[in-house]
Structure formats: C-alpha cells, structure tokens
Design a protein around this motif. Structure first.
Motif, PDB file in Angstrom:
ATOM      1  N   ALA A  68     -20.456 -24.025  -7.777  1.00  0.00           N
ATOM      2  CA  ALA A  68     -20.709 -23.910  -9.218  1.00  0.00           C
ATOM      3  C   ALA A  68     -20.542 -22.458  -9.663  1.00  0.00           C
ATOM      4  O   ALA A  68     -20.000 -22.186 -10.743  1.00  0.00           O
ATOM      5  N   PHE A  69     -20.984 -21.520  -8.851  1.00  0.00           N
ATOM      6  CA  PHE A  69     -20.787 -20.103  -9.167  1.00  0.00           C
ATOM      7  C   PHE A  69     -19.295 -19.767  -9.202  1.00  0.00           C
ATOM      8  O   PHE A  69     -18.831 -19.076 -10.113  1.00  0.00           O
ATOM      9  N   GLU A  70     -18.556 -20.263  -8.239  1.00  0.00           N
ATOM     10  CA  GLU A  70     -17.114 -19.994  -8.205  1.00  0.00           C
ATOM     11  C   GLU A  70     -16.417 -20.594  -9.425  1.00  0.00           C
ATOM     12  O   GLU A  70     -15.530 -19.957 -10.008  1.00  0.00           O
ATOM     13  N   ARG A  71     -16.826 -21.788  -9.862  1.00  0.00           N
ATOM     14  CA  ARG A  71     -16.279 -22.376 -11.091  1.00  0.00           C
ATOM     15  C   ARG A  71     -16.641 -21.522 -12.307  1.00  0.00           C
ATOM     16  O   ARG A  71     -15.817 -21.308 -13.202  1.00  0.00           O
ATOM     17  N   HIS A  72     -17.860 -21.009 -12.339  1.00  0.00           N
ATOM     18  CA  HIS A  72     -18.302 -20.113 -13.407  1.00  0.00           C
ATOM     19  C   HIS A  72     -17.376 -18.893 -13.500  1.00  0.00           C
ATOM     20  O   HIS A  72     -16.919 -18.536 -14.582  1.00  0.00           O
ATOM     21  N   GLU A  73     -17.102 -18.283 -12.383  1.00  0.00           N
ATOM     22  CA  GLU A  73     -16.274 -17.076 -12.356  1.00  0.00           C
ATOM     23  C   GLU A  73     -14.846 -17.327 -12.843  1.00  0.00           C
ATOM     24  O   GLU A  73     -14.180 -16.394 -13.285  1.00  0.00           O
ATOM     25  N   GLU A  74     -14.373 -18.558 -12.780  1.00  0.00           N
ATOM     26  CA  GLU A  74     -13.008 -18.907 -13.181  1.00  0.00           C
ATOM     27  C   GLU A  74     -12.877 -19.222 -14.675  1.00  0.00           C
ATOM     28  O   GLU A  74     -11.752 -19.329 -15.176  1.00  0.00           O
ATOM     29  N   GLN A  75     -13.975 -19.374 -15.385  1.00  0.00           N
ATOM     30  CA  GLN A  75     -13.939 -19.788 -16.786  1.00  0.00           C
ATOM     31  C   GLN A  75     -13.370 -18.676 -17.679  1.00  0.00           C
ATOM     32  O   GLN A  75     -13.673 -17.493 -17.463  1.00  0.00           O
ATOM     33  N   PRO A  76     -12.583 -19.023 -18.692  1.00  0.00           N
ATOM     34  CA  PRO A  76     -12.006 -18.005 -19.585  1.00  0.00           C
ATOM     35  C   PRO A  76     -13.047 -17.108 -20.258  1.00  0.00           C
ATOM     36  O   PRO A  76     -12.834 -15.897 -20.375  1.00  0.00           O
ATOM     37  N   HIS A  77     -14.180 -17.668 -20.680  1.00  0.00           N
ATOM     38  CA  HIS A  77     -15.205 -16.853 -21.330  1.00  0.00           C
ATOM     39  C   HIS A  77     -15.829 -15.851 -20.360  1.00  0.00           C
ATOM     40  O   HIS A  77     -16.170 -14.733 -20.738  1.00  0.00           O
ATOM     41  N   VAL A  78     -15.923 -16.222 -19.085  1.00  0.00           N
ATOM     42  CA  VAL A  78     -16.464 -15.316 -18.070  1.00  0.00           C
ATOM     43  C   VAL A  78     -15.423 -14.265 -17.712  1.00  0.00           C
ATOM     44  O   VAL A  78     -15.751 -13.079 -17.567  1.00  0.00           O
ATOM     45  N   ARG A  79     -14.166 -14.660 -17.590  1.00  0.00           N
ATOM     46  CA  ARG A  79     -13.089 -13.703 -17.295  1.00  0.00           C
ATOM     47  C   ARG A  79     -13.021 -12.636 -18.388  1.00  0.00           C
ATOM     48  O   ARG A  79     -12.825 -11.458 -18.101  1.00  0.00           O
ATOM     49  N   ARG A  80     -13.207 -13.060 -19.642  1.00  0.00           N
ATOM     50  CA  ARG A  80     -13.221 -12.099 -20.753  1.00  0.00           C
ATOM     51  C   ARG A  80     -14.392 -11.133 -20.594  1.00  0.00           C
ATOM     52  O   ARG A  80     -14.244  -9.914 -20.748  1.00  0.00           O
ATOM     53  N   PHE A  81     -15.582 -11.659 -20.294  1.00  0.00           N
ATOM     54  CA  PHE A  81     -16.757 -10.811 -20.094  1.00  0.00           C
ATOM     55  C   PHE A  81     -16.502  -9.790 -18.991  1.00  0.00           C
ATOM     56  O   PHE A  81     -16.764  -8.596 -19.158  1.00  0.00           O
TER      57      PHE A  81
END
Length: 108
Positions: free
Chosen positions: A64-77
């Motif tokens: 779930a953490f790895e999926r979080h890191e792949e999200q566009p909103h997280v990549r922007r952050f």
C-alpha cells in the motif's frame, strides 16, 4: 502487517512552512479519495518550532505504501517539496503491537 513512517521536515522559514502546508493539503485530497490502503496520513506542527512539520503515515502494508508513492498527487508533492525545505528525516516503522490496528498485524 501494518507499515508506517514518521518524517520530520524543517522548512526554510515560516513563509515556506505555510506554502509547504498548502502543498501537503492539496496532496491529502488525493490521498483521501484514491488511496484505500493509506490508513493514516497526518501533518503535525511542533510547539515552539514554527518551521518544523512532522508527518505520521500508516499503511495497510508495504505494498500500500508503494502504491501511495506511485500516485500522481504524491509524485507532485515529492517533486515540489524541496523548494520549501532545508532538511528532512524519514524513519520507517514496522508494527509490533498497537491499539486500533486490528487486522494489520498489531494487537488490540
């Protein structure tokens, strides 16, 4: 088993802290709606340290953490946060036991 992390961010100044908070709030909107495996994602201030922010993050598991890191909103952050920061420190956490974490490997 639950997986988490604590991140301590130090911003350049109070103006940078306010801009960092705005970026974090925008990121949180995506996390709330698109990440069922992200159980807790909280931004904290630290009394008497106006340029410090501490994030506490709890995920259902490492995947779930790895999926979080792949999200566009997280990549922007991740791409934009550096302009506001003088430093940050990440501590990864593996759950041993806890309250409110039933089904994540912890005990009630």
């Amino acid at each position: 088993m639950g997986f988490g992390l604590v991140v301590r961010f130090t911003t350049h100044d109070e103006e940078a802290a306010a801009a960092f908070d705005q970026l974090a709030a925008e990121t949180l909107e995506g996390i709330r709606t698109l990440e069922p495996g992200t159980l807790v994602y909280a931004n904290h201030t630290v009394p008497d340290e106006p340029t410090v922010r501490v994030f506490y993050e709890l995920y259902a598991d490492r995947a779930a953490f790895e999926r979080h890191e792949e999200q566009p909103h997280v990549r922007r952050f991740l791409a934009e946060r550096a302009q506001y920061l003088s430093s940050f420190e990440v501590t990864f956490l593996d759950e041993v036991a806890g309250k409110g974490t039933s089904g994540l490997g912890g005990t009630q």
